[in-house]
Design an enzyme around this catalytic site. Sequence first.
Site, PDB file in Angstrom:
ATOM      1  N   VAL A  25      -0.306   1.878  -9.284  1.00 28.92           N
ATOM      2  CA  VAL A  25       0.099   2.283 -10.843  1.00 28.92           C
ATOM      3  C   VAL A  25       0.250   3.692 -10.728  1.00 28.92           C
ATOM      4  O   VAL A  25      -0.592   4.633 -10.431  1.00 28.92           O
ATOM      5  CB  VAL A  25      -1.260   1.871 -11.585  1.00 28.92           C
ATOM      6  CG1 VAL A  25      -1.143   2.397 -12.880  1.00 28.92           C
ATOM      7  CG2 VAL A  25      -1.362   0.263 -11.592  1.00 28.92           C
ATOM      8  N   GLU A  48       4.099  -2.161 -10.337  1.00 28.95           N
ATOM      9  CA  GLU A  48       4.126  -3.313 -11.090  1.00 28.95           C
ATOM     10  C   GLU A  48       4.831  -3.510 -12.739  1.00 28.95           C
ATOM     11  O   GLU A  48       4.108  -2.538 -13.467  1.00 28.95           O
ATOM     12  CB  GLU A  48       2.815  -4.170 -10.934  1.00 28.95           C
ATOM     13  CG  GLU A  48       2.851  -5.477 -11.686  1.00 28.95           C
ATOM     14  CD  GLU A  48       1.277  -6.215 -11.765  1.00 28.95           C
ATOM     15  OE1 GLU A  48       1.379  -7.289 -12.267  1.00 28.95           O
ATOM     16  OE2 GLU A  48       0.483  -5.447 -11.234  1.00 28.95           O
ATOM     17  N   GLN A  92       8.776  -4.990  -8.492  1.00 31.17           N
ATOM     18  CA  GLN A  92       7.592  -5.704  -8.087  1.00 31.17           C
ATOM     19  C   GLN A  92       7.184  -6.111  -9.774  1.00 31.17           C
ATOM     20  O   GLN A  92       7.020  -5.078 -10.428  1.00 31.17           O
ATOM     21  CB  GLN A  92       6.383  -5.199  -7.643  1.00 31.17           C
ATOM     22  CG  GLN A  92       5.261  -6.038  -7.496  1.00 31.17           C
ATOM     23  CD  GLN A  92       4.150  -5.459  -6.677  1.00 31.17           C
ATOM     24  OE1 GLN A  92       3.246  -4.761  -7.497  1.00 31.17           O
ATOM     25  NE2 GLN A  92       4.154  -5.804  -5.363  1.00 31.17           N
ATOM     26  N   CYS A 121      -3.104  -8.343  -7.751  1.00 31.87           N
ATOM     27  CA  CYS A 121      -3.649  -7.518  -8.468  1.00 31.87           C
ATOM     28  C   CYS A 121      -5.061  -7.985  -9.046  1.00 31.87           C
ATOM     29  O   CYS A 121      -4.834  -8.844  -9.754  1.00 31.87           O
ATOM     30  CB  CYS A 121      -2.884  -6.976  -9.604  1.00 31.87           C
ATOM     31  SG  CYS A 121      -3.519  -5.768 -10.585  1.00 31.87           S
ATOM     32  N   HIS A 188      -2.656  -8.441   1.204  1.00 35.00           N
ATOM     33  CA  HIS A 188      -3.760  -7.266   1.089  1.00 35.00           C
ATOM     34  C   HIS A 188      -4.954  -7.976   1.898  1.00 35.00           C
ATOM     35  O   HIS A 188      -5.291  -9.030   1.270  1.00 35.00           O
ATOM     36  CB  HIS A 188      -4.149  -6.729  -0.080  1.00 35.00           C
ATOM     37  CG  HIS A 188      -4.906  -5.743  -0.249  1.00 35.00           C
ATOM     38  ND1 HIS A 188      -4.568  -4.353  -0.704  1.00 35.00           N
ATOM     39  CD2 HIS A 188      -6.267  -5.695  -0.066  1.00 35.00           C
ATOM     40  CE1 HIS A 188      -5.785  -3.670  -0.577  1.00 35.00           C
ATOM     41  NE2 HIS A 188      -6.522  -4.496  -0.229  1.00 35.00           N
ATOM     42  N   ASN A 219      -1.003  -4.947   4.762  1.00 33.15           N
ATOM     43  CA  ASN A 219      -1.383  -4.244   3.663  1.00 33.15           C
ATOM     44  C   ASN A 219      -3.143  -3.983   3.651  1.00 33.15           C
ATOM     45  O   ASN A 219      -3.609  -4.631   3.747  1.00 33.15           O
ATOM     46  CB  ASN A 219      -0.946  -4.336   2.175  1.00 33.15           C
ATOM     47  CG  ASN A 219      -1.278  -3.530   1.113  1.00 33.15           C
ATOM     48  OD1 ASN A 219      -1.815  -3.865   0.095  1.00 33.15           O
ATOM     49  ND2 ASN A 219      -1.048  -2.084   1.436  1.00 33.15           N
ATOM     50  N   GLY A 221      -4.762  -0.923   5.035  1.00 30.74           N
ATOM     51  CA  GLY A 221      -5.432  -0.173   6.111  1.00 30.74           C
ATOM     52  C   GLY A 221      -5.497   1.138   6.021  1.00 30.74           C
ATOM     53  O   GLY A 221      -5.961   1.850   6.773  1.00 30.74           O
ATOM     54  N   ALA A 247      -0.157   2.250   1.059  1.00 31.67           N
ATOM     55  CA  ALA A 247      -0.436   2.818  -0.368  1.00 31.67           C
ATOM     56  C   ALA A 247      -1.261   3.915  -0.350  1.00 31.67           C
ATOM     57  O   ALA A 247      -0.607   5.092  -0.872  1.00 31.67           O
ATOM     58  CB  ALA A 247      -1.005   1.554  -1.248  1.00 31.67           C
ATOM     59  N   ARG A 248      -2.634   3.885  -0.361  1.00 30.48           N
ATOM     60  CA  ARG A 248      -3.229   5.117  -0.609  1.00 30.48           C
ATOM     61  C   ARG A 248      -2.893   6.417   0.463  1.00 30.48           C
ATOM     62  O   ARG A 248      -2.845   7.573  -0.022  1.00 30.48           O
ATOM     63  CB  ARG A 248      -4.819   4.922  -0.573  1.00 30.48           C
ATOM     64  CG  ARG A 248      -5.332   3.784  -1.779  1.00 30.48           C
ATOM     65  CD  ARG A 248      -6.732   3.600  -1.390  1.00 30.48           C
ATOM     66  NE  ARG A 248      -6.854   2.540  -0.055  1.00 30.48           N
ATOM     67  CZ  ARG A 248      -8.019   2.855   0.664  1.00 30.48           C
ATOM     68  NH1 ARG A 248      -8.737   3.609   0.541  1.00 30.48           N
ATOM     69  NH2 ARG A 248      -8.020   1.991   1.716  1.00 30.48           N
TER      70      ARG A 248
END
Length: 507
Positions: A25, A48, A92, A121, A188, A219, A221, A247-248
Amino acid sequence: MKQDIVKQSVSKLCFRNKAILAPMVRVGTLPMRLLALEYGADTVYCEEMVDIKMLQCRRVINDVLETVDFVAPDERVVFRTCKKEKDFVVFQMGTADAERALAVAKLIENDVAAIDVNMGCPKEYSTKGGMGAALLTNPDKVESILSTLVKGISKPVTCKIRILPSLEDTISLVKLIERTGVSAVAVHGRVKEERPQHPVHCDVMKAISEALSIPVIANGGSHDYIKEFSDLETFKQLTGAASVMVARAAMWNPSIFRKGGLLPLEEVMKEYIKYAIKYDNYYSNTKYCLCQMLREQLESPRGKKLHAAQSSQEICEIFELEDFYKETAEMLQARKAALKVQTQEEDQAEDTDVIKMAVRFVKFIVVSICALCRREYPPQITPKMCLLEWSRKQYLPQPEYDTIQRPLDRFFCSTVTVDGKKYRSTVWEKSKKLAEQAAAIACLRTLQLPEGRLSEGENNPIHKRKRDEKEAINGTGVTEDTDLECAHKKQQIIQKTSELDSSAVPQ
């Protein structure tokens, strides 16, 4: 045949043996996606997008930014993309309905490389609407959505899930997903209730990878396993996946996709800001992403200045990019001006059958140096009303307005057709309503008819209407159509009132 095309597309999209930027997001916006691609990410996902919101959008080609924008009714850009990422960006969406999902996919498919359905999500805004992780326990709907998309569009379809508490149930779900014909599935490695502080379940993702023949994207890790580029391969081996989604870790430093190693954060942040300015990213989103990069440095002098910034220009000043901001702003303004001239020339060359006039609808005018305003039109009276009333009295069809919006600056221009002839103002307006009023003025002035202004005095339609009604009631004149009906009703009311009064008088 379609399977071969899908396999080629999957290879092109780098779902195998590659690094992927996951959507987050406010982070998966165009500047961050382009930066990740620059540093080596092979595929990028947008943040998303909820299907209902996307269905309200219209597709607009932004010639100034050289982008394709999907714009909401309130003129907010919901999704922006460009040619540079077209073959690498996965759209997405959040959805809980197969038909809506297909409608969105058809709207967007020519501007992206693939379509992904977010089924993982855990946020309430998503699950409350039956989207995201809520789909994990609704296999019938999962099958319906994915099968409809695979059959309905030409681009590859993927989905992203979270694991279920039971390994058996998880394997059952991913096998169902595989049977729908999707090109890949991102997993995830946490259950719906778990958060980043909980350990990721590499063993479950490995079991999924071994159970499926389609590519599995691992996803979850970041931080525990992935801190630099070399860690991507380690995580890939641990999960047995075809590729790794980040992602992070990518949010903290997008240069994690760089084979040569992480770049200094200062350099990365400046490159991100340049993309944000070039593509007119909203300043609050730019600030959010920069704050995520700063993390523990948010309490530093620079971090505090960034937190207080209220514009893109202020952000550039904090990072000593004032000259870049000024040059880019001037370049975009020059491009906008050039396109405006081109648009005006094209407008003049086309529609030779349209009667044009440079007029606009102004409700109030300034009458003194002190900025005192004077009303130009009476309340509730507009040129459109005057034109409609005149058309009715002439027994002509109702005026028809054809309004268009210019992609360049999103201004409006309207053409009104009256009695087979077209009229238009050459002045572009900020709203559809103002453009239509200007077109009505162009028509009224061409026909030398009153347009409702107070300065027209006795010719003003509002005064004339009141005078006609008064004459009709007094029996000295008649009105037509609705005016006559109104006058007749008033006569009946007066008559009944008179009868009631007379009956109340003692005989």
